[in-house]
Scaffold this motif. Structure first.
Motif, PDB file in Angstrom:
ATOM      1  N   ALA A  22       0.756  -1.461   0.159  1.00 40.92           N
ATOM      2  CA  ALA A  22      -0.148   0.009  -0.135  1.00 40.92           C
ATOM      3  C   ALA A  22       0.709   1.281  -0.124  1.00 40.92           C
ATOM      4  CB  ALA A  22      -0.975   0.124   1.257  1.00 40.92           C
ATOM      5  N   ILE A  23       2.069   1.156  -0.022  1.00 39.35           N
ATOM      6  CA  ILE A  23       3.093   2.353   0.000  1.00 39.35           C
ATOM      7  C   ILE A  23       2.647   3.351  -1.252  1.00 39.35           C
ATOM      8  CG2 ILE A  23       5.444   3.058  -0.153  1.00 39.35           C
ATOM      9  CD1 ILE A  23       6.242   0.694   1.259  1.00 39.35           C
ATOM     10  N   GLY A  24       2.376   2.770  -2.472  1.00 36.77           N
ATOM     11  CA  GLY A  24       1.877   3.673  -3.636  1.00 36.77           C
ATOM     12  C   GLY A  24       0.821   4.577  -3.250  1.00 36.77           C
ATOM     13  N   THR A  25      -0.257   4.071  -2.416  1.00 34.40           N
ATOM     14  CA  THR A  25      -1.326   4.725  -2.256  1.00 34.40           C
ATOM     15  C   THR A  25      -1.119   5.519  -0.851  1.00 34.40           C
ATOM     16  OG1 THR A  25      -2.175   3.304  -0.758  1.00 34.40           O
ATOM     17  CG2 THR A  25      -2.567   2.823  -3.155  1.00 34.40           C
ATOM     18  N   ILE A 129      -9.681   7.264  -2.151  1.00 29.73           N
ATOM     19  CA  ILE A 129      -9.054   5.857  -2.170  1.00 29.73           C
ATOM     20  C   ILE A 129      -8.489   5.456  -0.946  1.00 29.73           C
ATOM     21  CG2 ILE A 129      -7.403   4.294  -3.231  1.00 29.73           C
ATOM     22  CD1 ILE A 129      -8.115   5.880  -5.737  1.00 29.73           C
ATOM     23  N   GLY A 130      -7.692   6.527  -0.385  1.00 29.61           N
ATOM     24  CA  GLY A 130      -6.851   6.277   0.828  1.00 29.61           C
ATOM     25  C   GLY A 130      -7.853   6.021   2.179  1.00 29.61           C
ATOM     26  N   SER A 131      -8.920   6.678   2.100  1.00 35.21           N
ATOM     27  CA  SER A 131      -9.694   6.561   3.104  1.00 35.21           C
ATOM     28  C   SER A 131     -10.659   5.487   3.227  1.00 35.21           C
ATOM     29  CB  SER A 131     -10.807   7.723   3.046  1.00 35.21           C
ATOM     30  OG  SER A 131     -10.082   9.287   3.325  1.00 35.21           O
ATOM     31  N   LEU A 132     -10.808   4.844   1.912  1.00 33.88           N
ATOM     32  CA  LEU A 132     -11.702   3.528   1.857  1.00 33.88           C
ATOM     33  C   LEU A 132     -10.968   2.425   2.169  1.00 33.88           C
ATOM     34  CD1 LEU A 132     -13.643   4.870  -1.314  1.00 33.88           C
ATOM     35  CD2 LEU A 132     -14.705   4.348   1.104  1.00 33.88           C
ATOM     36  N   GLU A 133      -9.503   2.526   1.524  1.00 32.57           N
ATOM     37  CA  GLU A 133      -8.353   1.376   2.097  1.00 32.57           C
ATOM     38  C   GLU A 133      -8.683   1.250   3.534  1.00 32.57           C
ATOM     39  OE1 GLU A 133      -5.298   1.841  -1.711  1.00 32.57           O
ATOM     40  OE2 GLU A 133      -5.082   3.014   0.235  1.00 32.57           O
ATOM     41  N   PHE A 134      -8.530   2.613   4.233  1.00 32.91           N
ATOM     42  CA  PHE A 134      -8.446   2.484   5.713  1.00 32.91           C
ATOM     43  C   PHE A 134      -9.679   1.803   6.223  1.00 32.91           C
ATOM     44  CE2 PHE A 134      -9.474   4.371   9.901  1.00 32.91           C
ATOM     45  CZ  PHE A 134      -8.330   4.020  10.539  1.00 32.91           C
ATOM     46  N   GLY A 135     -10.873   2.255   5.754  1.00 32.24           N
ATOM     47  CA  GLY A 135     -12.110   1.749   5.929  1.00 32.24           C
ATOM     48  C   GLY A 135     -12.401   0.157   6.039  1.00 32.24           C
ATOM     49  N   SER A 136     -11.713  -0.223   4.941  1.00 29.25           N
ATOM     50  CA  SER A 136     -11.781  -1.793   4.520  1.00 29.25           C
ATOM     51  C   SER A 136     -10.755  -2.573   5.429  1.00 29.25           C
ATOM     52  CB  SER A 136     -11.582  -2.088   3.180  1.00 29.25           C
ATOM     53  OG  SER A 136     -12.676  -1.332   2.590  1.00 29.25           O
ATOM     54  N   LEU A 137      -9.451  -2.173   5.363  1.00 27.98           N
ATOM     55  CA  LEU A 137      -8.452  -2.770   5.860  1.00 27.98           C
ATOM     56  C   LEU A 137      -8.392  -2.792   7.522  1.00 27.98           C
ATOM     57  CD1 LEU A 137      -5.632  -4.503   5.636  1.00 27.98           C
ATOM     58  CD2 LEU A 137      -4.564  -2.267   5.579  1.00 27.98           C
ATOM     59  N   VAL A 138      -8.642  -1.651   7.893  1.00 21.49           N
ATOM     60  CA  VAL A 138      -8.392  -1.294   9.461  1.00 21.49           C
ATOM     61  C   VAL A 138      -9.817  -1.656  10.118  1.00 21.49           C
ATOM     62  CG1 VAL A 138      -7.657   0.255  11.108  1.00 21.49           C
ATOM     63  CG2 VAL A 138      -6.653   0.107   9.021  1.00 21.49           C
ATOM     64  N   LEU A 139     -10.814  -0.960   9.493  1.00 20.43           N
ATOM     65  CA  LEU A 139     -12.014  -1.065  10.238  1.00 20.43           C
ATOM     66  C   LEU A 139     -13.065  -2.421   9.872  1.00 20.43           C
ATOM     67  CD1 LEU A 139     -13.073   2.832   9.962  1.00 20.43           C
ATOM     68  CD2 LEU A 139     -11.705   1.765  11.621  1.00 20.43           C
ATOM     69  N   GLY A 140     -12.792  -2.885   8.937  1.00 19.62           N
ATOM     70  CA  GLY A 140     -13.283  -3.889   8.455  1.00 19.62           C
ATOM     71  C   GLY A 140     -14.548  -3.939   7.599  1.00 19.62           C
ATOM     72  N   LEU A 205     -10.867   2.028  -7.857  1.00 24.34           N
ATOM     73  CA  LEU A 205     -10.922   1.533  -6.526  1.00 24.34           C
ATOM     74  C   LEU A 205     -10.290   0.094  -6.627  1.00 24.34           C
ATOM     75  CD1 LEU A 205     -14.170   2.762  -4.793  1.00 24.34           C
ATOM     76  CD2 LEU A 205     -11.916   3.552  -4.393  1.00 24.34           C
ATOM     77  N   LYS A 206     -10.911  -0.746  -7.443  1.00 24.59           N
ATOM     78  CA  LYS A 206     -10.445  -2.152  -7.849  1.00 24.59           C
ATOM     79  C   LYS A 206      -8.854  -2.163  -8.128  1.00 24.59           C
ATOM     80  CE  LYS A 206     -14.702  -4.362  -8.857  1.00 24.59           C
ATOM     81  NZ  LYS A 206     -15.322  -5.137  -9.876  1.00 24.59           N
ATOM     82  N   SER A 207      -8.338  -1.098  -8.712  1.00 28.24           N
ATOM     83  CA  SER A 207      -6.782  -0.981  -9.057  1.00 28.24           C
ATOM     84  C   SER A 207      -5.964  -0.623  -7.940  1.00 28.24           C
ATOM     85  CB  SER A 207      -6.395  -0.079 -10.053  1.00 28.24           C
ATOM     86  OG  SER A 207      -6.808   1.447  -9.483  1.00 28.24           O
ATOM     87  N   SER A 208      -6.350  -0.356  -6.493  1.00 29.49           N
ATOM     88  CA  SER A 208      -5.680  -0.076  -5.396  1.00 29.49           C
ATOM     89  C   SER A 208      -5.083  -1.635  -5.156  1.00 29.49           C
ATOM     90  CB  SER A 208      -6.548   0.177  -4.401  1.00 29.49           C
ATOM     91  OG  SER A 208      -6.060   0.023  -3.073  1.00 29.49           O
TER      92      SER A 208
END
Length: 238
Positions: A22-25, A129-140, A205-208
């Motif tokens: 995830a470094i790129g994002t 995108i970063g916010s949604l990555e956080f919402g999925s990866l960290v918050l579940g 989003l799917k490219s993240s």
């Protein structure tokens, strides 16, 4: 009835693994440390829910909204106190900032249920995108729904072209590729462009790397949806 959802397992080893991809994002950096994760782990224990079930929960809520049979769940003081300890939203929404499309209302949800990002034109910027990555990866969060809507002003402006003041132009530039891709389609030009824009943002989003890894692990689903301003109906478009 109060819904419960699963804690996402975020060991230090697992977090580092995701961080490498995830470094790129920029979603997971040194700032996302063990103290932050400890705070999130204070949320109440939760049962399992699949991405498909999470999506169905949203669609069922929208059907209640359309039929004027809203349950207004999780909007009590006790729910407020419960989620103050930590959040575990079961779904995330990338929606337009349009005042007529409030996510918790049109999906009939409440406090702590949805992780919502809103921006004119429902575009997937780096920050969104970063916010949604956080919402999925960290918050579940188990599902991300990109919600575009009928007669979107931002998409309409992109269709019309011309000069605009301030930073409004940045929104239009982000939508222009979708407008171009919808040219030549039969039917209403604005509706076609709105739906094309939804598909474009879903693709982004799917490219993240973070989100795609969760999708491959069957822990996440990303879909697009179109909101009818006249009826309140949500229709899946991708």
């Amino acid at each position: 009835m109060s819904r419960q959802y699963p804690q996402i397992n975020l060991s230090r080893r697992g977090l580092l693994k995701f961080s490498a991809g995830a470094i790129g994002t920029g979603v997971l950096t040194a700032g996302l440390n063990s103290n932050l994760l400890a705070d999130e782990n204070k949320a109440p224990a939760e049962d399992d829910i699949t991405p498909d079930k999470a999506l169905q929960e949203l669609l069922d809520g929208n059907e209640r909204f359309v039929q004027t049979k809203r349950k207004n769940p999780h909007q009590t003081h006790s729910r407020l106190v419960e989620v103050a300890k930590g959040q575990k939203p079961f779904a995330s929404i990338l929606g337009c900032a349009d005042s007529r499309v409030p996510s918790e209302i049109v999906f009939d949800q409440g406090l702590g249920d949805l992780f919502v990002c809103r921006v004119a034109g429902n575009i997937a910027t780096r920050e969104e995108i970063g916010s949604l990555e956080f919402g999925s990866l960290v918050l579940g969060s188990k599902v991300i729904v990109v919600v575009g809507h009928e007669r979107c002003g931002a998409v309409s402006a992109a269709l019309k072209g011309g000069e605009v003041p301030g930073q409004i132009g940045s929104l239009i530039e982000a939508i222009k590729p979708s407008v171009e891709s919808s040219k030549g389609q039969s039917g209403d030009k604005l509706e076609n462009a709105c739906k094309a824009n939804i598909l474009t943002q879903v693709k982004k989003l799917k490219s993240s790397p973070v989100l795609s890894e969760l999708i491959n692990a069957e822990k996440l689903k990303i879909v697009g949806a179109y909101y009818d301003l006249d009826t309140g109906k949500i229709s899946i478009v991708a």
